[in-house]
Design an enzyme around this catalytic site. Structure first.
Site, short mmCIF file in Angstrom:
data_model
loop_
_atom_site.label_atom_id
_atom_site.label_comp_id
_atom_site.label_asym_id
_atom_site.label_seq_id
_atom_site.Cartn_x
_atom_site.Cartn_y
_atom_site.Cartn_z
N LYS A 195 -9.76 -2.89 8.85
CA LYS A 195 -8.35 -2.38 9.21
C LYS A 195 -8.36 -1.73 10.83
O LYS A 195 -9.16 -0.82 11.14
CB LYS A 195 -7.84 -1.30 8.37
CG LYS A 195 -6.63 -0.38 8.97
CD LYS A 195 -6.20 0.52 7.97
CE LYS A 195 -5.51 1.45 8.83
NZ LYS A 195 -4.85 2.78 7.67
N GLU B 151 0.86 -1.18 -0.10
CA GLU B 151 -0.02 -0.22 0.13
C GLU B 151 0.98 1.19 0.04
O GLU B 151 1.68 1.27 0.85
CB GLU B 151 -0.75 -0.09 1.21
CG GLU B 151 -1.70 1.28 1.40
CD GLU B 151 -2.08 1.45 2.94
OE1 GLU B 151 -2.07 2.50 3.45
OE2 GLU B 151 -2.40 0.67 3.63
#
Length: 210
Positions: free
Chosen positions: A143, A53
């Site tokens: 998350k 990411e």
């Protein structure tokens, strides 16, 4: 929020189940020059970390993401965009060729727009209410952020009411504490600076071999 259309030539984005199938570790590469970021992404892929990411908090970061996406394409590795908290940042992620989006919190409009653009969305959660709201939007993987503040016990506590929810522990995770979060119930841990530390690389490799 205005809709964001994916590029016509963009491939079908993988699901988070597919993205995290190979390893319980995700790499987050924030705030570094293009060359350094690409170098660390390659290091992550060589270690066996498939999921990378790159946050897109500003225009320069979007250019870094595009470079990592290009490097990933050569290896068949999808790359995601982090810190996607607005329509503008989502547009930046789509333009750079991101395969998924990540956010520090839960914004229903951003989540819907990302999914509509063909990109799986990983929102940040910190409370049971956050988890329920995210699941109500049809989001599967979540998350947990900031994980180092929530603590490993948070994941154990969430197992009771949400045994079906896979969590990614993000924030303050390195090779020294990652195993504790995985043992507590996190399905994936996200690391960043650990990839720059030669002393931590063998421990990350051992973690990937679990």
């Amino acid at each position: 929020m205005a809709s964001v259309k994916p590029a016509r030539t963009a491939p079908v984005a993988p699901t988070f189940d597919e993205l995290f199938a190979g390893a319980p570790v995700m790499a987050i590469l924030r705030g570094m020059p293009v060359a350094t970021t690409v170098e660390l992404a390659v290091r992550a892929w060589d270690l066996g970390i498939d999921c990378v990411e790159v946050p897109v908090q500003d225009e320069a970061a979007g250019q870094v993401l595009a470079a990592v996406v290009a490097a990933g394409a050569e290896r068949g590795k999808p790359v995601g965009a982090g810190t996607v908290t607005s329509a503008g940042r989502l547009e930046r992620a789509v333009a750079a060729g991101a395969a998924f989006t990540v956010a520090p919190g839960l914004d229903a409009d951003v989540a819907r727009a990302s999914v509509a653009a063909g990109l799986p969305h990983l929102p940040g959660v910190a409370t049971p209410s956050d988890v329920q709201a995210a699941r109500a939007l049809g989001l599967t993987w979540l998350k947990a952020f900031p994980a180092s503040v929530l603590g490993a016990d948070w994941f154990q506590a969430m197992r009771g009411p949400f045994p079906e929810v896979p969590f990614v522990a993000t924030g303050g995770i390195d090779a020294g504490n990652a195993a504790a979060y995985l043992s507590a119930g996190a399905r994936v841990v996200a690391v960043g600076s650990a990839l720059e530390d030669d002393d931590q690389l063998p421990r990350l490799a051992a973690l990937l071999a679990r």
